[in-house]
Design an enzyme around this catalytic site. Sequence first.
Site, PDB file in Angstrom:
ATOM      1  N   SER A 181       0.945  -1.159  -0.123  1.00 60.19           N
ATOM      2  CA  SER A 181       0.033   0.017  -0.075  1.00 60.19           C
ATOM      3  C   SER A 181       0.876   1.108  -0.054  1.00 60.19           C
ATOM      4  CB  SER A 181      -0.911  -0.156   1.073  1.00 60.19           C
ATOM      5  OG  SER A 181      -1.961   1.053   1.112  1.00 60.19           O
ATOM      6  N   ASP A 237      -8.642  -4.847  -6.505  1.00 49.15           N
ATOM      7  CA  ASP A 237      -8.260  -3.866  -5.585  1.00 49.15           C
ATOM      8  C   ASP A 237      -8.188  -2.676  -6.066  1.00 49.15           C
ATOM      9  OD1 ASP A 237      -6.875  -2.215  -3.614  1.00 49.15           O
ATOM     10  OD2 ASP A 237      -5.057  -3.373  -3.856  1.00 49.15           O
ATOM     11  N   HIS A 291      -7.501  -5.201  -1.216  1.00 48.29           N
ATOM     12  CA  HIS A 291      -6.287  -4.698  -0.923  1.00 48.29           C
ATOM     13  C   HIS A 291      -5.436  -5.331   0.119  1.00 48.29           C
ATOM     14  CE1 HIS A 291      -3.398  -1.251  -1.130  1.00 48.29           C
ATOM     15  NE2 HIS A 291      -3.926  -1.016   0.284  1.00 48.29           N
TER      16      HIS A 291
END
Length: 311
Positions: A181, A237, A291
């Site tokens: 991320s 995602d 995610h």
Amino acid sequence: MFALISLLALLPSVLSAPIFGLGDDGESSTEATTAFSLADAESTLLRPGQFARIAYCSSQSITTWTCGEPCKALPNVTFLQSGGDQGLIPLYFVAHDADDQSIVVAHEGTDSKNILSILNDAKFGLVDLNVTRFPDTAGKGIKVHSGFQETFERTADGLLAGVMKGLADTGAKKVVVTGHSLGAAVATMTGALIKKSVDPSVEVTVTGFGLPRGGNQAWADFLDSDVGVTFMSNQNDPVPSVPPRFTGFQHSSGEIHITDDTQKNFVACPGQDNENCATGNSLLDVNVSNHKGPYFDDLSFGHSACPDGAT
Ligand SMILES: *[C@@H]1O[C@H](CO)[C@@H](O)[C@H](O)[C@H]1NC(C)=O
Ligand SMILES: *[C@@H]1O[C@H](CO)[C@@H](O)[C@H](O)[C@H]1NC(C)=O
Ligand SMILES: *[C@@H]1O[C@H](CO)[C@@H](O)[C@H](O)[C@H]1NC(C)=O
């Protein structure tokens, strides 16, 4: 449907234009994907992923390498240094991995809600890459996400010093930089810094999971020519698809895309922003849970993936 609604709420400014794939100016690859097996994922991506997962654990449990299962999955690791406050400045740590004879840098990320609001925040546009730090890039027109660069700059000097000391003390000839991320985005900048700072005989690998776009076309080209990033995108995602390409952002090459939820089916995506991978996703299929994962081998990210060590 819930995931779609929350994405729409988080990305109001992009709703007037197609988010994924259409209406952009940069180059996107349409090359056919190639095979990438679970064995390939396990040999190249699993270990960096396990380190990136640990970056979400509490600072104290990382220091003592007592973060429960995530730490037990990586024995023979010696903690060297950490930084950040798990708030404004996400945590990073530097460690020595005896099994892989490498120095590892892992960056903490943030949850999907936070990363999507950072990516959608208009105050974080593209800014010039810091050419004082990267003098060789002067004149190349490289621009990066201002929030990612600010995060990177807060710890870059101390982190680099820790890596150089780790290499000198252990004799390791390899540096593994990793993150998920926001942590993946910062890892690309850290990777660029380490790559230009270490002796050319030292191998530097950069791996990201759920990587958002971090800069413009010139940044993507620089990552391809001077750094080399491998990043895994999981199914639907939305994070790898933002900031959108029509705002000037572009992915480097090196994407490995997970195509279904069996944790076994992956493809390698040639070129930058390959339309057959995350870039070609439809807004209608967004799944924000993708995610955090699982990606493969039950590799998931976030504080909940570190039950024994989470703050
Ligand atoms: C890693 O740990 C295992 C189990 O403790 C040990 O058998 C092995 O020799 C260690 N490897 C290295 C490179 O230290
Ligand atoms: C740019 O990098 C230099 C180190 O090379 C650093 O001292 C400076 O603070 C950085 N500038 C910004 C705006 O972060
Ligand atoms: C979204 O992804 C999660 C895991 O990443 C999965 O459990 C869930 O079934 C997915 N939802 C849909 C609607 O596919």
